[in-house]
Design an enzyme around this catalytic site. Structure first.
Site, PDB file in Angstrom:
ATOM      1  N   ALA A  69      36.953 -18.917 -87.405  1.00  0.00           N
ATOM      2  CA  ALA A  69      37.482 -17.990 -88.418  1.00  0.00           C
ATOM      3  C   ALA A  69      37.349 -16.563 -87.904  1.00  0.00           C
ATOM      4  O   ALA A  69      36.550 -16.302 -86.998  1.00  0.00           O
ATOM      5  CB  ALA A  69      36.693 -18.110 -89.727  1.00  0.00           C
ATOM      6  N   TYR A  79      38.955 -11.498 -96.487  1.00  0.00           N
ATOM      7  CA  TYR A  79      38.255 -12.665 -95.940  1.00  0.00           C
ATOM      8  C   TYR A  79      37.959 -13.670 -97.058  1.00  0.00           C
ATOM      9  O   TYR A  79      38.217 -14.872 -96.919  1.00  0.00           O
ATOM     10  CB  TYR A  79      36.950 -12.207 -95.271  1.00  0.00           C
ATOM     11  N   ASP A 117      43.816 -22.831 -80.451  1.00  0.00           N
ATOM     12  CA  ASP A 117      43.789 -21.616 -81.270  1.00  0.00           C
ATOM     13  C   ASP A 117      44.275 -21.969 -82.670  1.00  0.00           C
ATOM     14  O   ASP A 117      45.309 -22.647 -82.811  1.00  0.00           O
ATOM     15  CB  ASP A 117      44.703 -20.560 -80.622  1.00  0.00           C
ATOM     16  N   ARG A 119      23.153 -14.475 -84.169  1.00  0.00           N
ATOM     17  CA  ARG A 119      24.092 -13.836 -85.079  1.00  0.00           C
ATOM     18  C   ARG A 119      24.813 -12.690 -84.364  1.00  0.00           C
ATOM     19  O   ARG A 119      24.213 -11.973 -83.546  1.00  0.00           O
ATOM     20  CB  ARG A 119      23.293 -13.295 -86.268  1.00  0.00           C
ATOM     21  N   SER A 160      35.524 -13.955 -89.107  1.00  0.00           N
ATOM     22  CA  SER A 160      34.459 -14.151 -90.091  1.00  0.00           C
ATOM     23  C   SER A 160      33.780 -12.863 -90.546  1.00  0.00           C
ATOM     24  O   SER A 160      32.872 -12.917 -91.363  1.00  0.00           O
ATOM     25  CB  SER A 160      33.392 -15.096 -89.505  1.00  0.00           C
ATOM     26  N   GLU A 177      31.103 -15.933-100.054  1.00  0.00           N
ATOM     27  CA  GLU A 177      31.935 -14.737-100.259  1.00  0.00           C
ATOM     28  C   GLU A 177      33.063 -15.039-101.260  1.00  0.00           C
ATOM     29  O   GLU A 177      33.601 -14.135-101.878  1.00  0.00           O
ATOM     30  CB  GLU A 177      32.484 -14.276 -98.899  1.00  0.00           C
ATOM     31  N   ASP A 201      27.269 -20.597 -85.494  1.00  0.00           N
ATOM     32  CA  ASP A 201      27.044 -21.944 -86.028  1.00  0.00           C
ATOM     33  C   ASP A 201      27.484 -23.012 -85.034  1.00  0.00           C
ATOM     34  O   ASP A 201      26.862 -24.079 -84.951  1.00  0.00           O
ATOM     35  CB  ASP A 201      27.831 -22.140 -87.338  1.00  0.00           C
ATOM     36  N   SER A 203      32.697 -20.441 -97.987  1.00  0.00           N
ATOM     37  CA  SER A 203      31.734 -19.333 -97.995  1.00  0.00           C
ATOM     38  C   SER A 203      31.374 -18.856 -99.392  1.00  0.00           C
ATOM     39  O   SER A 203      32.223 -18.814-100.293  1.00  0.00           O
ATOM     40  CB  SER A 203      32.362 -18.165 -97.223  1.00  0.00           C
TER      41      SER A 203
HETATM   42  P1  NAP Z   1      31.208 -16.494 -85.836  1.00  0.00           P
HETATM   43  O1  NAP Z   1      29.940 -16.390 -85.073  1.00  0.00           O
HETATM   44  O2  NAP Z   1      31.978 -15.257 -86.146  1.00  0.00           O
HETATM   45  O3  NAP Z   1      32.158 -17.518 -85.037  1.00  0.00           O
HETATM   46  C1  NAP Z   1      33.535 -17.604 -85.327  1.00  0.00           C
HETATM   47  C2  NAP Z   1      34.184 -18.486 -84.289  1.00  0.00           C
HETATM   48  O4  NAP Z   1      35.588 -18.579 -84.579  1.00  0.00           O
HETATM   49  C3  NAP Z   1      34.076 -17.977 -82.848  1.00  0.00           C
HETATM   50  O5  NAP Z   1      33.811 -19.069 -82.004  1.00  0.00           O
HETATM   51  C4  NAP Z   1      35.481 -17.435 -82.584  1.00  0.00           C
HETATM   52  O6  NAP Z   1      35.858 -17.468 -81.221  1.00  0.00           O
HETATM   53  C5  NAP Z   1      36.302 -18.449 -83.359  1.00  0.00           C
HETATM   54  N1  NAP Z   1      37.672 -18.008 -83.622  1.00  0.00           N
HETATM   55  C6  NAP Z   1      38.067 -16.842 -84.171  1.00  0.00           C
HETATM   56  N2  NAP Z   1      39.419 -16.809 -84.238  1.00  0.00           N
HETATM   57  C7  NAP Z   1      39.874 -17.978 -83.723  1.00  0.00           C
HETATM   58  C8  NAP Z   1      41.164 -18.533 -83.518  1.00  0.00           C
HETATM   59  N3  NAP Z   1      42.265 -17.870 -83.850  1.00  0.00           N
HETATM   60  N4  NAP Z   1      41.265 -19.763 -82.970  1.00  0.00           N
HETATM   61  C9  NAP Z   1      40.150 -20.440 -82.599  1.00  0.00           C
HETATM   62  N5  NAP Z   1      38.894 -19.963 -82.755  1.00  0.00           N
HETATM   63  C10 NAP Z   1      38.769 -18.742 -83.316  1.00  0.00           C
HETATM   64  O7  NAP Z   1      30.965 -17.243 -87.229  1.00  0.00           O
HETATM   65  P2  NAP Z   1      29.705 -18.119 -87.714  1.00  0.00           P
HETATM   66  O8  NAP Z   1      28.693 -17.216 -88.320  1.00  0.00           O
HETATM   67  O9  NAP Z   1      29.326 -19.055 -86.642  1.00  0.00           O
HETATM   68  O10 NAP Z   1      30.359 -18.915 -88.927  1.00  0.00           O
HETATM   69  C11 NAP Z   1      31.023 -20.157 -88.733  1.00  0.00           C
HETATM   70  C12 NAP Z   1      32.007 -20.374 -89.872  1.00  0.00           C
HETATM   71  O11 NAP Z   1      31.302 -20.395 -91.109  1.00  0.00           O
HETATM   72  C13 NAP Z   1      33.080 -19.310 -90.034  1.00  0.00           C
HETATM   73  O12 NAP Z   1      34.252 -19.947 -90.488  1.00  0.00           O
HETATM   74  C14 NAP Z   1      32.543 -18.401 -91.110  1.00  0.00           C
HETATM   75  O13 NAP Z   1      33.601 -17.746 -91.783  1.00  0.00           O
HETATM   76  C15 NAP Z   1      31.852 -19.424 -91.990  1.00  0.00           C
HETATM   77  N6  NAP Z   1      30.716 -18.943 -92.778  1.00  0.00           N
HETATM   78  C16 NAP Z   1      29.715 -18.269 -92.157  1.00  0.00           C
HETATM   79  C17 NAP Z   1      28.610 -17.872 -92.892  1.00  0.00           C
HETATM   80  C18 NAP Z   1      27.463 -17.122 -92.244  1.00  0.00           C
HETATM   81  O14 NAP Z   1      26.675 -16.523 -92.971  1.00  0.00           O
HETATM   82  N7  NAP Z   1      27.330 -17.191 -90.927  1.00  0.00           N
HETATM   83  C19 NAP Z   1      28.542 -18.166 -94.269  1.00  0.00           C
HETATM   84  C20 NAP Z   1      29.578 -18.881 -94.854  1.00  0.00           C
HETATM   85  C21 NAP Z   1      30.653 -19.276 -94.102  1.00  0.00           C
HETATM   86  P3  NAP Z   1      35.715 -16.177 -80.243  1.00  0.00           P
HETATM   87  O15 NAP Z   1      34.367 -16.321 -79.586  1.00  0.00           O
HETATM   88  O16 NAP Z   1      36.856 -16.386 -79.310  1.00  0.00           O
HETATM   89  O17 NAP Z   1      35.842 -14.956 -81.091  1.00  0.00           O
HETATM   90  N1  GDD Z   2      27.885  -5.459 -91.575  1.00  0.00           N
HETATM   91  C1  GDD Z   2      27.226  -4.495 -92.239  1.00  0.00           C
HETATM   92  N2  GDD Z   2      26.892  -3.346 -91.570  1.00  0.00           N
HETATM   93  N3  GDD Z   2      26.896  -4.693 -93.534  1.00  0.00           N
HETATM   94  C2  GDD Z   2      26.199  -3.718 -94.158  1.00  0.00           C
HETATM   95  C3  GDD Z   2      25.828  -2.538 -93.527  1.00  0.00           C
HETATM   96  C4  GDD Z   2      26.194  -2.331 -92.165  1.00  0.00           C
HETATM   97  O1  GDD Z   2      25.913  -1.315 -91.537  1.00  0.00           O
HETATM   98  N4  GDD Z   2      25.111  -1.785 -94.404  1.00  0.00           N
HETATM   99  C5  GDD Z   2      25.040  -2.475 -95.532  1.00  0.00           C
HETATM  100  N5  GDD Z   2      25.715  -3.648 -95.407  1.00  0.00           N
HETATM  101  C6  GDD Z   2      25.896  -4.668 -96.458  1.00  0.00           C
HETATM  102  C7  GDD Z   2      27.342  -5.081 -96.672  1.00  0.00           C
HETATM  103  O2  GDD Z   2      28.038  -4.109 -97.445  1.00  0.00           O
HETATM  104  C8  GDD Z   2      27.139  -6.399 -97.379  1.00  0.00           C
HETATM  105  O3  GDD Z   2      26.951  -6.184 -98.749  1.00  0.00           O
HETATM  106  C9  GDD Z   2      25.835  -6.944 -96.779  1.00  0.00           C
HETATM  107  O4  GDD Z   2      25.238  -5.851 -96.081  1.00  0.00           O
HETATM  108  C10 GDD Z   2      26.018  -8.108 -95.820  1.00  0.00           C
HETATM  109  O5  GDD Z   2      27.016  -7.771 -94.879  1.00  0.00           O
HETATM  110  P1  GDD Z   2      27.324  -8.712 -93.607  1.00  0.00           P
HETATM  111  O6  GDD Z   2      26.078  -8.962 -92.862  1.00  0.00           O
HETATM  112  O7  GDD Z   2      28.461  -8.095 -92.867  1.00  0.00           O
HETATM  113  O8  GDD Z   2      27.712 -10.118 -94.250  1.00  0.00           O
HETATM  114  P2  GDD Z   2      28.678 -10.500 -95.467  1.00  0.00           P
HETATM  115  O9  GDD Z   2      27.808 -10.915 -96.615  1.00  0.00           O
HETATM  116  O10 GDD Z   2      29.698  -9.475 -95.714  1.00  0.00           O
HETATM  117  O11 GDD Z   2      29.440 -11.769 -94.861  1.00  0.00           O
HETATM  118  C11 GDD Z   2      28.721 -12.792 -94.206  1.00  0.00           C
HETATM  119  O12 GDD Z   2      28.333 -13.775 -95.123  1.00  0.00           O
HETATM  120  C12 GDD Z   2      29.401 -14.502 -95.727  1.00  0.00           C
HETATM  121  C13 GDD Z   2      28.773 -15.517 -96.698  1.00  0.00           C
HETATM  122  O13 GDD Z   2      28.493 -14.882 -97.918  1.00  0.00           O
HETATM  123  C14 GDD Z   2      29.617 -13.359 -93.095  1.00  0.00           C
HETATM  124  O14 GDD Z   2      28.882 -14.227 -92.275  1.00  0.00           O
HETATM  125  C15 GDD Z   2      30.781 -14.143 -93.673  1.00  0.00           C
HETATM  126  O15 GDD Z   2      31.500 -14.777 -92.619  1.00  0.00           O
HETATM  127  C16 GDD Z   2      30.198 -15.193 -94.636  1.00  0.00           C
HETATM  128  O16 GDD Z   2      31.219 -15.983 -95.180  1.00  0.00           O
END
Ligand code: NAP
Ligand code: GDD
Length: 334
Positions: A80, A147, A56, A182, A82, A125, A13, A123
């Protein structure tokens, strides 16, 4: 020119949001933690247009220094731990970064830049074992992972600072959003990268966990626009950002393999290692409030998202000299 500070600039993001804010004329400051191998790949195309600073979420003094030095108008806290699966094996680290890290940055803001507007990456979640479907801003939380528990803490910390100190602090409750940027450990990108590798003959299959889990999946490039809109309102409020559609991991596989003319049944196996101690079985959001108050709605469809991700993983391989060994080339790449 407004200054935006983005924590988590190296993440999915962070890179999309930085591009969007640059387009809107912002000065963008990106915070990164120290690493032996800095992960700058996602924002390589805009690296010379943003300012990178070291900080950090585990280190209060670094946050105070970053905020007092750059004096941001807006802060987007995207950093985070994440990955939900890892939060079961690293629950304390996840709590420190994803939960307490939010209070650390809010404290730094309260002391060093109390007028700055603050966005917290909450989130879906947090809904976990859902109380109702679809989930709205009013749906109670029942997190199912360390988380999710940490995100609930960060969510309430944000509300508490808003109510206690009159700060402009708000949360976007974002449902899953994906893109070609991603991380490879998340299920969507794991699938699309494997599909491309299987089509090119580099891999013969993919092991997954729960194929029946359902998620409301959108495109990250759409969702970061909502983050910005939330900080432009008269009053700070929390918003659900979603697509209002839910699909299973199995459906994701069907479309992803179908994109290259393959049947997922021939390549997917189940490995219990990818199951979680507690699962979130169903997420489905309702973005009505965001549509009404922010004028926001998603543009990319579910099928469009899957195809975009498969095409990107395939193109990277083809550009590097790989050839299609199984299935067919999507027409868009022909
Ligand atoms: P991401 O790709 O996993 O990016 C996480 C970022 O956090 C990375 O830049 C990571 O840096 C940084 N980070 C981790 N630990 C840190 C620390 N101790 N101090 C400073 N930076 C740190 O996550 P994303 O998908 O872009 O998501 C962005 C945010 O939205 C997260 O907070 C996630 O939990 C939340 N969120 C995501 C989703 C989704 O579906 N993507 C949905 C709902 C909420 P490094 O490169 O150094 O690891
Ligand atoms: N990662 C993963 N790997 N997930 C799997 C797999 C696998 O091999 N097989 C099935 N799954 C299922 C997980 O059990 C989960 O139910 C679903 O796929 C999605 O898993 P993830 O893609 O790891 O995402 P998430 O939903 O657990 O979490 C993501 O979305 C959240 C918002 O609802 C992350 O981006 C979180 O940071 C974010 O907050």
């Amino acid at each position: 020119m407004k200054t935006a500070l983005i924590t988590g600039i190296s993440g999915q993001d962070g890179s999309y949001l930085a591009e969007h804010l640059l387009d809107l004329g912002y000065r963008v400051v990106g915070m990164m933690r120290r690493s032996a191998t800095p992960s700058t790949g996602r924002f390589a195309a805009i690296e010379d247009k943003i300012e990178l600073v070291a900080g950090d979420l585990l280190d209060q003094s670094s946050l105070m220094r970053v905020i007092s030095d750059c004096q941001p108008d807006e802060v987007y806290n995207l950093a985070a731990q994440s990955f939900v699966h890892s939060s079961f094996t690293e629950p304390i680290h996840t709590g420190e970064v994803t939960g307490l890290g939010v209070t650390r940055i809010l404290e730094a803001l309260r002391i060093c830049a109390p007028k700055a507007r603050f966005y917290q990456a909450s989130s879906s979640e947090m809904f976990g074992d859902v109380f109702e479907t679809p989930q709205t801003e009013a749906t109670p939380f029942h997190p199912r992972s360390p988380y999710g528990v940490a995100k609930v803490y960060g969510h309430w910390a944000t509300i508490n600072y808003r109510e206690s100190y009159d700060m402009y602090a708000c949360s976007g409750i974002l449902f899953n959003h994906e893109s070609p940027r991603r991380g490879l450990e998340f299920v969507t990108r794991k699938i699309t990268d494997h599909v491309a590798a299987i089509a090119c003959g580099e891999k013969d299959g993919i092991a997954l966990g729960n194929l029946d889990a359902r998620r409301d999946w959108g495109f990250a490039g759409d969702y970061i626009k909502a983050m910005h809109l939330m900080l432009q309102q008269d009053t700070p409020e929390d918003y659900v950002i979603s697509t209002n559609e839910t699909h299973s991991v199995r459906e994701f596989c069907e479309i992803a393999f179908g994109r290259v003319g393959l049947d997922y049944n021939d390549f997917v196996s189940i490995d219990p290692r990818f199951y979680r101690p507690a699962e979130v079985e169903l997420l489905l959001g309702d973005f009505s409030k965001a549509k009404e108050k922010l004028g926001w709605e998603p543009e990319v469809t579910f099928a469009g998202l899957v195809e975009m991700m498969v095409d990107s993983d395939l193109k990277r391989r083809l550009d590097a000299g790989a050839e299609i060994k199984r299935g067919k080339l999507p027409e868009s790449l022909a």
